[in-house]
Scaffold this motif. Structure first.
Motif, short mmCIF file in Angstrom:
data_model
loop_
_atom_site.label_atom_id
_atom_site.label_comp_id
_atom_site.label_asym_id
_atom_site.label_seq_id
_atom_site.Cartn_x
_atom_site.Cartn_y
_atom_site.Cartn_z
N THR A 38 -23.84 0.03 0.82
CA THR A 38 -22.61 -0.69 1.14
C THR A 38 -21.56 0.30 1.61
O THR A 38 -21.55 1.47 1.24
CB THR A 38 -22.08 -1.46 -0.08
OG1 THR A 38 -21.83 -0.54 -1.14
CG2 THR A 38 -23.05 -2.53 -0.52
N SER A 41 -16.88 -3.64 1.99
CA SER A 41 -17.44 -4.99 1.84
C SER A 41 -18.60 -5.25 2.81
O SER A 41 -19.07 -6.36 2.93
CB SER A 41 -16.35 -6.04 2.08
OG SER A 41 -15.86 -5.94 3.40
N LYS A 42 -19.08 -4.19 3.48
CA LYS A 42 -20.18 -4.33 4.45
C LYS A 42 -21.49 -3.87 3.86
O LYS A 42 -21.54 -2.92 3.08
CB LYS A 42 -19.88 -3.52 5.71
CG LYS A 42 -18.67 -4.00 6.46
CD LYS A 42 -18.40 -3.13 7.65
CE LYS A 42 -17.19 -3.69 8.36
NZ LYS A 42 -16.41 -2.71 9.05
#
Length: 78
Positions: A38, A41-42
């Protein structure tokens, strides 16, 4: 990050298919290892590149099943 305009659904088992065009463009072959991590938030997927067990430098040199770069191999052999 480039927007590809491609959208894929997650199947009932939590899987997602990486489109053939992207796999071809990124030279990802069947059974290639993929790193998943990660970034905020990706969710990021990238082709795994083996690194030296001592310094992490990308290398293709294998000794007894472990990746070891030339510099570390030289340092260990002293």
């Amino acid at each position: 990050m480039k927007d590809t305009g491609m959208i894929r659904n997650i199947d009932p088992l939590g899987r997602v298919v990486i489109p053939k065009e992207l796999r071809k463009n990124l030279e990802i072959e069947k059974c290639d290892p993929i790193e998943i991590f990660t970034d905020g938030s990706k969710i990021v997927l990238q082709k795994h590149q083996p690194g030296c067990i001592f310094c992490g430098e990308i290398t293709e040199n294998v000794f007894k099943g472990k990746y070891v770069c030339s510099a570390c191999a030289k340092a260990v052999s002293r």
